[in-house]
Design an enzyme around this catalytic site. Structure first.
Site, PDB file in Angstrom:
ATOM      1  N   MET A   1       0.729  -1.113  -0.359  1.00 29.56           N
ATOM      2  CA  MET A   1       0.027  -0.185   0.033  1.00 29.56           C
ATOM      3  C   MET A   1       0.776   1.303   0.310  1.00 29.56           C
ATOM      4  O   MET A   1       1.870   1.625   0.341  1.00 29.56           O
ATOM      5  CB  MET A   1      -0.669   0.086   1.423  1.00 29.56           C
ATOM      6  CG  MET A   1      -2.058   0.601   1.063  1.00 29.56           C
ATOM      7  SD  MET A   1      -3.464   0.447  -0.322  1.00 29.56           S
ATOM      8  CE  MET A   1      -4.149  -1.115   0.124  1.00 29.56           C
ATOM      9  N   CYS A   2       0.345   2.468  -0.901  1.00 27.34           N
ATOM     10  CA  CYS A   2       1.379   3.076  -0.816  1.00 27.34           C
ATOM     11  C   CYS A   2       1.922   4.132   0.137  1.00 27.34           C
ATOM     12  O   CYS A   2       0.558   3.847   1.693  1.00 27.34           O
ATOM     13  CB  CYS A   2       0.822   4.303  -1.632  1.00 27.34           C
ATOM     14  SG  CYS A   2      -0.199   3.226  -3.182  1.00 27.34           S
TER      15      CYS A   2
END
Length: 378
Positions: A1-2
């Site tokens: 996930m960013c």
């Protein structure tokens, strides 16, 4: 996930003081994300991007630099950040969920004076993509160059803004579109995404993909900034989001023990100082840039954060996933399953703490730290 970060200040700041120098900068988070629980893919190394606004003499549109090179391994990022200043910065490090590794899939996305980035994912995106695309006016449909759900969300936002009577083509002039207009457009974007999902889930007794969305958006017109922390669930927590505000962002003279013991002598610890009740600087981040947790406030789940003239305003997102009960509890399980986590009222990470001193660190972290040190001295 960013992971993403936003800086909005009265004055310009050297980009390296935000994305390179702090001990837990967005650059560091690309290889050592302390609040990330997905140890199978511990790196946010699928590209990065920075977008920043320059002197008004150069026009109202932001300058955007993206690359598929891991942020920790890009010498050009170090060169750029050490010689560039701005009063409004977006920064993003990517871990792919939708879309392949390409420059067109790297955040932030921009159109004219608008800039947008996303941390999270749209629920059952493959099943709603066609509906979403067909709902757009042709100009916003044609704007999409990549294959991420995030870029489609940006085009949907532009469509919402346009249909509300505020053409993204036009220059709204000094003051931008206004924070109220931007906030209403981002709320409409979320509403339409939820509507597409309801349509496809309602057509099938068994959904083949998870219908829940994590929608931490950030959008700006160069004047106001709107961020969301949102999950399309009444029982789950959203991905983490924090903000910090004050009068100055400075290197701390009293480094914490975790930093003092570090072998990397060039790492620095920063602190948000507040000399009065005013606020000259606002930072928003998926993960705090410092280990001084008192500097950071957790943005409530399912709410918007608005920055206007360095003033921070929090509004609840009232829809079918909102709870009027202040004691309403949510589960961290969904966010954790997506490689995210949340914090409790004491700002400590729930369920699994990978903070300073933790023995559970990403593999090959020493190799990556070595690359970072070489970048900083280049």
């Amino acid at each position: 996930m960013c992971r993403f970060m936003v800086y909005k200040g009265k004055n310009d700041i050297l980009l390296s003081e935000l994305i390179l120098d702090p001990s837990h900068s967005i650059l560091t988070q690309s290889f050592d994300s302390r609040l990330r629980l997905d140890r199978r893919r511990p790196h946010n190394g699928d590209g990065f991007g920075i977008g920043y606004y320059t002197s008004p003499a150069l026009g109202p549109e932001p300058c955007v630099f993206t690359s598929t090179i891991p942020a920790w391994n890009c010498i050009n990022l170090s060169r750029l950040a050490s010689k560039t200043t701005s009063s409004l910065l977006f920064a993003h490090v990517r871990a792919t969920t939708e879309g392949n590794l390409s420059d067109s899939n790297c955040h932030p996305f921009s159109y004219k004076r608008l800039m947008f980035m996303h941390n999270g994912g749209i629920g059952c995106f493959k099943r709603i993509k066609r509906r979403l695309a067909l709902s757009l006016n042709e100009q916003w449909f044609s704007l999409v160059q990549g294959s991420t759900d995030s870029e489609w969300a940006f085009s949907l936002f532009l469509d919402c803004l346009d249909k509300a009577g505020h053409s993204p083509h036009s220059d709204p002039g000094k003051g931008g579109f206004g924070h109220t207009v931007l906030r209403q457009a981002i709320l409409k974007t979320i509403e339409r995404i939820n509507g597409f999902i309801r349509e496809v889930v309602g057509e099938s007794d068994t959904a083949t993909e998870d219908a829940r969305s994590l929608l931490n958006f950030a959008v700006t017109d160069g004047e106001s900034v709107i961020c969301t922390r949102y999950v399309s669930s009444k029982t789950d927590e959203a991905a983490s989001l924090f903000f910090s505000s004050g009068t100055s962002w400075k290197e701390s003279k009293n480094a914490p023990k975790a930093l003092a013991d570090s072998e990397a002598a060039d790492e620095k610890d920063y602190v948000m100082e507040r000399r009065d009740k005013g606020s000259d600087i606002v930072l928003v981040a998926s993960e705090p840039l410092t280990f001084e947790r008192d500097n950071w406030v957790t943005v409530p789940t399912n709410s918007t954060l608005t920055i206007y003239n360095q003033t921070v305003m929090i509004h609840p997102i009232i829809d079918e996933f909102y709870s009027h009960d202040p004691a309403h509890s949510r589960s961290a399980g969904f966010a954790q399953a997506k490689g995210q986590t949340i914090t409790g009222p004491d700002k400590r990470v729930l369920a699994d703490d990978h903070g300073p001193g933790s023995d559970d660190v990403p593999p090959n972290i020493d190799i990556v730290k070595g690359a970072i040190r070489r970048l900083r001295v280049a």
